[in-house]
Scaffold this motif. Structure first.
Motif, short mmCIF file in Angstrom:
data_model
loop_
_atom_site.label_atom_id
_atom_site.label_comp_id
_atom_site.label_asym_id
_atom_site.label_seq_id
_atom_site.Cartn_x
_atom_site.Cartn_y
_atom_site.Cartn_z
N LEU A 1 0.85 -1.19 0.00
CA LEU A 1 0.00 0.00 0.00
C LEU A 1 0.87 1.23 0.00
CD1 LEU A 1 -0.08 1.45 3.09
CD2 LEU A 1 -1.32 -0.65 3.57
N PHE A 2 0.25 2.35 -0.37
CA PHE A 2 0.93 3.64 -0.23
C PHE A 2 -0.10 4.68 0.19
CE2 PHE A 2 0.03 3.26 -4.82
CZ PHE A 2 -0.60 4.45 -5.11
N ARG A 3 0.39 5.74 0.84
CA ARG A 3 -0.51 6.80 1.28
C ARG A 3 0.27 8.11 1.34
NH1 ARG A 3 0.79 7.71 6.62
NH2 ARG A 3 1.81 5.95 7.59
N TRP B 1 5.19 10.73 0.86
CA TRP B 1 4.39 9.51 0.74
C TRP B 1 5.02 8.41 1.58
CZ3 TRP B 1 0.05 9.05 -2.47
CH2 TRP B 1 -0.21 10.15 -3.29
N HIS B 2 4.18 7.48 2.04
CA HIS B 2 4.64 6.30 2.75
C HIS B 2 4.24 5.08 1.94
CE1 HIS B 2 5.59 8.79 6.18
NE2 HIS B 2 4.39 9.32 6.10
N LEU B 3 5.13 4.10 1.89
CA LEU B 3 4.89 2.89 1.13
C LEU B 3 5.19 1.69 2.01
CD1 LEU B 3 5.57 2.29 -2.49
CD2 LEU B 3 6.83 0.80 -0.96
N GLU B 4 4.31 0.69 1.98
CA GLU B 4 4.49 -0.49 2.82
C GLU B 4 4.38 -1.76 1.98
OE1 GLU B 4 1.87 -0.46 6.23
OE2 GLU B 4 2.14 1.72 6.47
N GLN B 5 5.33 -2.66 2.23
CA GLN B 5 5.32 -3.99 1.64
C GLN B 5 5.59 -4.96 2.78
OE1 GLN B 5 7.93 -4.72 -1.77
NE2 GLN B 5 8.39 -6.76 -0.97
N GLY C 1 6.94 -7.57 5.25
CA GLY C 1 8.27 -8.09 5.47
C GLY C 1 9.39 -7.07 5.33
N LEU C 2 9.06 -5.85 4.93
CA LEU C 2 10.07 -4.79 4.80
C LEU C 2 9.67 -3.61 5.67
CD1 LEU C 2 10.68 -4.70 0.92
CD2 LEU C 2 12.06 -5.83 2.66
N PRO C 3 10.65 -2.80 6.11
CA PRO C 3 10.30 -1.60 6.86
C PRO C 3 9.49 -0.63 6.00
CG PRO C 3 12.70 -1.88 6.75
CD PRO C 3 12.09 -2.94 5.91
N GLN C 4 8.65 0.18 6.64
CA GLN C 4 7.89 1.20 5.92
C GLN C 4 8.87 2.17 5.26
OE1 GLN C 4 4.31 3.40 7.48
NE2 GLN C 4 5.79 5.07 7.50
N LEU C 5 8.63 2.50 4.01
CA LEU C 5 9.46 3.45 3.28
C LEU C 5 8.77 4.81 3.27
CD1 LEU C 5 10.39 1.28 0.17
CD2 LEU C 5 11.70 1.58 2.28
N THR C 6 9.56 5.85 3.34
CA THR C 6 9.05 7.21 3.22
C THR C 6 9.75 7.87 2.05
OG1 THR C 6 8.62 7.37 5.59
CG2 THR C 6 8.81 9.44 4.38
N GLY C 7 8.95 8.53 1.23
CA GLY C 7 9.50 9.23 0.08
C GLY C 7 9.06 10.68 0.09
N ALA C 8 10.00 11.56 -0.18
CA ALA C 8 9.70 13.00 -0.20
C ALA C 8 10.44 13.65 -1.35
CB ALA C 8 10.10 13.64 1.13
N GLU C 9 9.90 14.80 -1.78
CA GLU C 9 10.59 15.58 -2.81
C GLU C 9 11.95 16.00 -2.28
OE1 GLU C 9 7.97 18.40 -5.30
OE2 GLU C 9 6.90 18.14 -3.40
N ARG C 10 12.97 15.84 -3.10
CA ARG C 10 14.33 16.17 -2.67
C ARG C 10 14.52 17.67 -2.49
NH1 ARG C 10 19.36 13.91 -6.00
NH2 ARG C 10 18.80 12.01 -4.90
N SER C 11 13.98 18.48 -3.39
CA SER C 11 14.23 19.92 -3.39
C SER C 11 13.06 20.69 -2.78
CB SER C 11 14.48 20.40 -4.82
OG SER C 11 14.52 21.80 -4.86
N LEU C 12 13.30 21.32 -1.63
CA LEU C 12 12.27 22.15 -1.02
C LEU C 12 11.94 23.37 -1.88
CD1 LEU C 12 10.32 22.71 1.29
CD2 LEU C 12 12.20 23.83 2.52
#
Length: 192
Positions: free
Chosen positions: A93-95, A107-111, A113-124
């Protein structure tokens, strides 16, 4: 393409094709020399849907589903999207993190058996420009996803008249179908 064969790929190119009432996405393999390879997946998203649902197919004939994602709620600013295989089995899932996304889309992504991943825009600065100057929505962006300081994958929107993305995967355990769903979701859902 079978999901196991998809796992062998470390990089994808995604192209958006704009049509009258839908957005279409083509996912291509990347050859060892960096050139664009064959079509791996095709998606079509209806614009202005009240409950977002996207099916991703093995090709543009749209005969064989590969995966899909669907919002759990209608018109929720921080909606969760379940990613499933064609039989409806969960892949992950992602949210969107609404509070964090006020300044920099997150965004947060979950699979399983793996830790929750967090993704963000690199450039503010780019993130702020894209929010406050609507005419600049074409600006490229770069999302980095990871957990505990370890990179998992990145999605880079390239300069150009049409939306093009390069997806680079660093974590071999990450299900490529989930990554493809998140990358398409970034384009399809980013401004909602």
């Amino acid at each position: 393409m079978h999901p196991d064969a998809l796992q062998a790929h470390q990089q994808f190119h995604i192209r958006q094709r704009i049509r009258m009432v839908v957005n279409q996405y083509q996912v291509h393999a990347v050859a060892p020399d960096g050139s664009e390879g064959g079509l791996l997946a095709f998606a079509q998203q209806k614009r202005l849907a009240f409950k977002e649902q996207v099916t991703i197919y093995t090709d543009d004939t749209q005969q064989q589903p590969l995966l899909g994602f669907k919002a759990r709620q209608r018109l929720d600013l921080g909606a969760t999207y379940d990613v499933t295989d064609p039989a409806g089995n969960p892949i992950g899932l992602f949210r969107k993190d609404f509070a964090q996304s006020l300044l920099r889309s997150t965004w947060h992504l979950e699979q399983g058996g793996l830790p929750q991943l967090t993704g963000a825009e690199r450039s503010l600065p780019v993130a702020l420009l894209r929010r406050f100057v609507d005419a600049l929505s074409w600006l490229p962006y770069h999302f980095d996803f990871g957990a505990d300081g370890q990179p998992a994958f990145s999605v880079v929107k390239k300069w150009g008249l049409r939306d093009r993305y390069v997806v680079q995967i660093h974590n071999p355990q990450l299900d490529r179908r989930l990554v493809i769903a998140m990358a398409i979701g970034l384009d399809a859902l980013q401004s909602r």
